[in-house]
Write an enzyme that holds these catalytic residues in place. Structure first.
Site, PDB file in Angstrom:
ATOM      1  N   ARG A   1      52.863  37.984  17.293  1.00  0.00           N
ATOM      2  CA  ARG A   1      53.428  36.748  17.844  1.00  0.00           C
ATOM      3  C   ARG A   1      53.034  35.528  17.005  1.00  0.00           C
ATOM      4  NH1 ARG A   1      51.403  31.579  19.786  1.00  0.00           N
ATOM      5  NH2 ARG A   1      52.950  30.780  21.222  1.00  0.00           N
TER       6      ARG A   1
ATOM      7  N   THR B   1      44.279  23.954  19.874  1.00  0.00           N
ATOM      8  CA  THR B   1      45.066  23.830  18.640  1.00  0.00           C
ATOM      9  C   THR B   1      44.793  22.442  18.088  1.00  0.00           C
ATOM     10  OG1 THR B   1      46.823  25.332  19.274  1.00  0.00           O
ATOM     11  CG2 THR B   1      47.461  23.538  17.805  1.00  0.00           C
TER      12      THR B   1
ATOM     13  N   GLY C   1      50.860  23.070  22.536  1.00  0.00           N
ATOM     14  CA  GLY C   1      51.375  23.457  23.845  1.00  0.00           C
ATOM     15  C   GLY C   1      51.969  24.848  23.801  1.00  0.00           C
TER      16      GLY C   1
ATOM     17  N   GLY D   1      53.517  31.241  17.029  1.00  0.00           N
ATOM     18  CA  GLY D   1      53.951  30.098  17.847  1.00  0.00           C
ATOM     19  C   GLY D   1      54.637  29.029  17.025  1.00  0.00           C
TER      20      GLY D   1
END
Ligand code: ASP
Length: 367
Positions: free
Chosen positions: A262, A234, A286, A264
């Site tokens: 999904r 990322t 993370g 994040g």
């Protein structure tokens, strides 16, 4: 000329001191003397996770360092010529999105369905304007679309097909899903699916992960196994420009083998990204679920703003909370007076920075 009444002048003096005192109190967290404050600054990350020197070939490490350096230089060029922190953030992130090495743009991980779904967000510390996109499948540089949502729509967050319809409307070209194919990410998905079969429950690739292997570690959430070896990268950036404005941005492919749409923390303002000239700019990487649950980026800025914490302490405190819940990752933090920190509770985090002297620093492991 009439002399001021001694009691009145004492009161005036006391008032002046009080005023000065409150100004000092407001700036109490600005510990750096004014002369040392950099006129601009940029910090970039390329993801956190189980990144071990032992697992990397010298060629792989060189490639990561070179691409990080190019991203930092792209942002530096904007800041050095007096450009806006928002432009520096997008310039740096674009370089990482265009590289197959990082889990953003070109190098995005695959979903369980074998597609790529990308998330990104950006925030302007001067105005608190923000833009975000989630679950987009045909956008080459999701950070640019997040920026367009901020600049050219009345909204903060657009998802999926709607976000892509907006992209079309503003003339942003869409790319075929094939653009995001990389053999490495495809193989990682197949590996996760094989592990999933063995484990009999979902295995998702969250953060980091060393090259080329990693370990599968159940942690935190009983229902899932977080495979720590199949992804990382990322990307994010925080910048301070010569006008004294902060900005932050984050872009990701999320996690390998993700399902059910999904999303994040990366596209969520306050979780993965936050910027406010009154406190700081943050980009996180993370285990996204934990960064959402702790509103990590905003909490770090709040600790700096309300408690007068320095960036390293504020970041560590929030990562400690995340660690206790079972999550892993890192953050980059930059304040308006040019103090910065890059704490992480994982084994490594691709990170680097540059100031007005143009000297680029890139670090990967704990040092
Ligand atoms: N935070 C990202 C997500 O949960 C993943 C990462 O930073 O590695 O989507």
């Amino acid at each position: 000329m009439p002399m001021p009444h001694p009691r009145r002048s004492a009161a005036l003096l006391a008032g002046a001191l009080l005023l000065q005192g409150s100004a000092l109190a407001v700036n109490a967290h600005a510990q750096q003397p004014a002369a040392e404050r950099p006129s601009f600054f940029l910090v970039v990350h390329g993801g956190a996770g189980t990144i071990r020197k032992a697992d990397m070939t010298p060629e792989q490490e060189k490639a990561y360092r070179e691409t990080m350096t190019r991203a930092i230089q792209a942002g530096y060029a904007v800041l050095q010529r007096g450009g806006a922190s928002l432009d520096a953030v997008t310039a740096a992130i674009n370089v990482l999105e265009d590289s197959p090495l990082f889990n953003a743009g070109k190098g995005a991980v695959f979903t369980n369905a074998g597609t790529n779904e990308l998330d990104a967000s950006i925030m302007d510390g001067a105005t608190l304007k923000a833009g975000a996109v989630a679950g987009v499948k045909h956008i080459k540089n999701p950070i640019d679309l997040a920026r367009a949502v901020m600049d050219r729509s009345p909204h903060v967050m657009l998802v999926g097909e709607g976000a892509e319809a907006f992209a079309k409307q503003i003339g942003m070209p869409l790319v075929d899903q094939k653009y995001f194919f990389t053999q490495r990410r495809w193989d990682q998905l197949q590996q996760l699916k094989a592990e999933e079969k063995k484990a009999g429950k979902p295995v998702i690739g969250l953060v980091g992960g060393s090259e080329p292997t990693g370990t599968t570690q159940p942690r935190g959430d009983e229902a899932l196994i977080y495979d720590d070896g199949a992804r990382h990268g990322t990307v994010g950036a925080v910048a301070l420009d010569q006008a004294g404005n902060l900005a932050a941005g984050t872009s990701t492919g999320g996690m390998s083998n993700k399902r059910w749409g999904r999303v994040g923390d990366s596209p969520i303002i306050g979780a993965g990204t936050y910027a406010d000239n009154a406190s700081c700019a943050v980009s996180a990487t993370g285990d996204g679920e934990y960064f959402i649950r702790t509103t990590a980026a905003r909490d770090i800025c709040a600790r700096i703003q309300y408690l007068g914490k320095d960036p390293e302490t504020a970041g560590r405190e929030v990562l400690d909370r995340i660690g206790k819940l079972g999550g892993e990752g890192g953050v980059i933090i930059l304040t308006r007076d040019g103090r910065f920190a890059t704490p992480f509770n994982s084994e490594g985090m691709y990170r680097g920075w540059v100031g007005p002297d143009g000297k680029v620093t890139v670090q990967i492991y704990k040092e």
